[in-house]
Write a protein that holds these residues in place. Structure first.
Motif, mmCIF file in Angstrom:
data_model
loop_
_atom_site.group_PDB
_atom_site.id
_atom_site.type_symbol
_atom_site.label_atom_id
_atom_site.label_comp_id
_atom_site.label_asym_id
_atom_site.label_seq_id
_atom_site.Cartn_x
_atom_site.Cartn_y
_atom_site.Cartn_z
ATOM 1 N N UNK A 73 0.800 -1.148 0.073
ATOM 2 C CA UNK A 73 -0.081 -0.073 0.072
ATOM 3 C C UNK A 73 0.961 1.276 0.214
ATOM 4 N N UNK A 74 1.971 1.140 0.840
ATOM 5 C CA UNK A 74 2.793 2.184 0.782
ATOM 6 C C UNK A 74 3.688 2.715 -0.550
ATOM 7 N N UNK A 75 3.807 1.565 -1.344
ATOM 8 C CA UNK A 75 4.495 1.752 -2.684
ATOM 9 C C UNK A 75 3.500 2.400 -3.583
ATOM 10 N N UNK A 76 2.106 2.042 -3.747
ATOM 11 C CA UNK A 76 1.249 2.427 -4.285
ATOM 12 C C UNK A 76 0.960 3.789 -4.033
ATOM 13 N N UNK A 77 0.713 3.983 -2.664
ATOM 14 C CA UNK A 77 0.449 5.536 -2.168
ATOM 15 C C UNK A 77 1.648 6.566 -2.954
ATOM 16 N N UNK A 78 2.750 6.194 -3.031
ATOM 17 C CA UNK A 78 3.917 6.927 -3.425
ATOM 18 C C UNK A 78 3.759 6.929 -4.881
ATOM 19 N N UNK A 79 3.547 5.970 -5.600
ATOM 20 C CA UNK A 79 3.557 5.854 -7.127
ATOM 21 C C UNK A 79 2.408 6.550 -7.643
ATOM 22 N N UNK A 80 1.262 6.079 -7.326
ATOM 23 C CA UNK A 80 -0.102 6.310 -7.936
ATOM 24 C C UNK A 80 -0.516 7.723 -7.138
ATOM 25 N N UNK A 81 -0.220 7.852 -5.948
ATOM 26 C CA UNK A 81 -0.588 9.064 -5.371
ATOM 27 C C UNK A 81 0.331 10.514 -5.404
ATOM 28 N N UNK A 82 1.429 10.253 -4.455
ATOM 29 C CA UNK A 82 2.205 11.350 -4.412
ATOM 30 C C UNK A 82 2.847 11.873 -5.748
ATOM 31 N N UNK A 83 3.183 10.696 -6.667
ATOM 32 C CA UNK A 83 3.736 10.959 -7.936
ATOM 33 C C UNK A 83 3.034 11.863 -8.845
ATOM 34 N N UNK A 84 1.563 11.849 -8.719
ATOM 35 C CA UNK A 84 0.702 12.595 -9.639
ATOM 36 C C UNK A 84 0.568 13.918 -8.940
ATOM 37 N N UNK A 85 0.875 14.441 -7.649
ATOM 38 C CA UNK A 85 0.697 15.295 -7.034
ATOM 39 C C UNK A 85 2.114 16.367 -7.301
ATOM 40 N N UNK A 86 3.209 15.829 -7.811
ATOM 41 C CA UNK A 86 4.288 16.401 -7.861
ATOM 42 C C UNK A 86 4.159 17.573 -8.944
ATOM 43 N N UNK A 87 5.079 18.830 -9.078
ATOM 44 C CA UNK A 87 4.879 19.547 -10.208
ATOM 45 C C UNK A 87 5.314 18.924 -11.259
ATOM 46 N N UNK A 88 4.681 19.235 -12.671
ATOM 47 C CA UNK A 88 4.897 18.565 -14.053
ATOM 48 C C UNK A 88 6.298 18.526 -14.308
ATOM 49 N N UNK A 89 7.213 19.425 -13.876
ATOM 50 C CA UNK A 89 8.613 19.511 -14.250
ATOM 51 C C UNK A 89 9.225 18.539 -13.575
ATOM 52 N N UNK A 90 8.958 18.220 -12.305
ATOM 53 C CA UNK A 90 9.673 17.191 -11.343
ATOM 54 C C UNK A 90 9.103 15.878 -11.923
ATOM 55 N N UNK A 91 7.688 15.665 -12.180
ATOM 56 C CA UNK A 91 7.192 14.361 -12.480
ATOM 57 C C UNK A 91 7.777 14.002 -13.998
ATOM 58 N N UNK A 92 8.169 14.938 -14.936
ATOM 59 C CA UNK A 92 8.759 14.513 -16.196
ATOM 60 C C UNK A 92 10.033 14.029 -16.036
ATOM 61 N N UNK A 93 10.719 14.828 -15.040
ATOM 62 C CA UNK A 93 12.239 14.396 -15.001
ATOM 63 C C UNK A 93 12.125 12.834 -14.365
ATOM 64 N N UNK A 94 11.310 12.456 -13.467
ATOM 65 C CA UNK A 94 11.319 11.472 -12.615
ATOM 66 C C UNK A 94 10.902 10.223 -13.727
ATOM 67 N N UNK A 95 9.938 10.719 -14.621
ATOM 68 C CA UNK A 95 9.466 9.736 -15.726
ATOM 69 C C UNK A 95 10.602 9.251 -16.644
ATOM 70 N N UNK A 96 11.223 10.239 -16.871
ATOM 71 C CA UNK A 96 12.584 9.856 -17.868
ATOM 72 C C UNK A 96 13.601 9.139 -17.120
#
Length: 235
Positions: A73-96
């Motif tokens: 559940x903690x892993x899913x919270x981080x990836x499907x929850x917190x990840x989606x709330x991050x600024x777009x620039x940070x999220x794009x960098x992480x995705x790459x």
């Protein structure tokens, strides 16, 4: 399709490459999360033994959360929850830069830190209070006494549970498959989908997890033996 045939998996260069990449990613996630967990556990331990009144209840709340919420559940919270709330620039960098592996390291590291900190706390509390008194009598300050006298003994006392939880962390790295990390379990599932050799590939995956877990346990047993005071006295 014929019966049991391991060569259908191990004799295929593509499948072998996928397994090797999965093993590599598993150990990257394991090493990263273990390092993060141990560093954070030492910080939590310092807070717990600090003179600040907020330290102990703060750490207790942290430990309670991570020990009572399933790691999955903690892993899913981080990836499907917190990840989606991050600024777009940070999220794009992480995705790459392989966001799945990064969040696996973060989620597993934060969770395991709770267990490591409790192991270390038990180890430190098992050290005789006279050790601190003797260190202070010899001129050590509190920090110096903890660093050179108490902590080495505490870590040595905590080695058995630390080893057990290190093996558990390695096995829990397989949970990263739910957020798409390309570790060993992910590779096993992909090969099963391509080859339809369900028994063979899951047998190989099971043997690999067993082998590496035993290697980690053996390293831990060696460290325990090397740091055994009774053994050192006999030497």
């Amino acid at each position: 399709m014929s019966g049991f045939d391991l060569s259908a998996i191990l004799g295929n260069p593509e499948y072998t490459a996928m397994l090797l990449h999965g093993i590599e990613m598993t150990f990257i996630i394991y090493a990263g999360s273990w390092t993060m967990a141990m560093a954070l556990a030492l910080l939590l331990l310092a807070l717990r033994f600090s003179p600040f009144r907020f330290g102990d209840p703060l750490v207790a709340a942290y430990v309670s959360y991570h020990r009572n919420v399933p790691t999955l559940v903690q892993l899913m919270l981080w990836y499907f929850g917190i990840f989606t709330l991050m600024p777009s620039g940070v999220a794009e960098w992480l995705a790459v830069h392989n966001a799945e592996a990064i969040f696996a390291v973060i989620g597993l590291g934060l969770c395991q830190a709770a267990y490591f900190s409790e192991d270390l706390r038990s180890g430190v509390r098992s050290v005789s209070p006279g050790q601190m008194q003797a260190a202070r009598a010899l001129g050590h300050g509190y920090v110096s006494a903890m660093r050179f006298v108490i902590m080495p003994q505490g870590v040595r006392n905590a080695l058995p549970p630390l080893i057990n939880h290190s093996v558990s962390l390695f096995k829990n790295s397989s949970l990263a498959v739910v957020i798409g990390a390309s570790e060993l379990t992910h590779a096993v599932k992909e090969i099963e989908n391509l080859s339809f050799r369900t028994f063979e590939i899951y047998l190989i995956g099971t043997v690999l997890y067993l082998f590496f877990s035993l290697v980690i346990m053996s390293i831990g047993a060696y460290l325990s033996m090397r740091t055994d005071p009774a053994r050192s006295a006999r030497a």
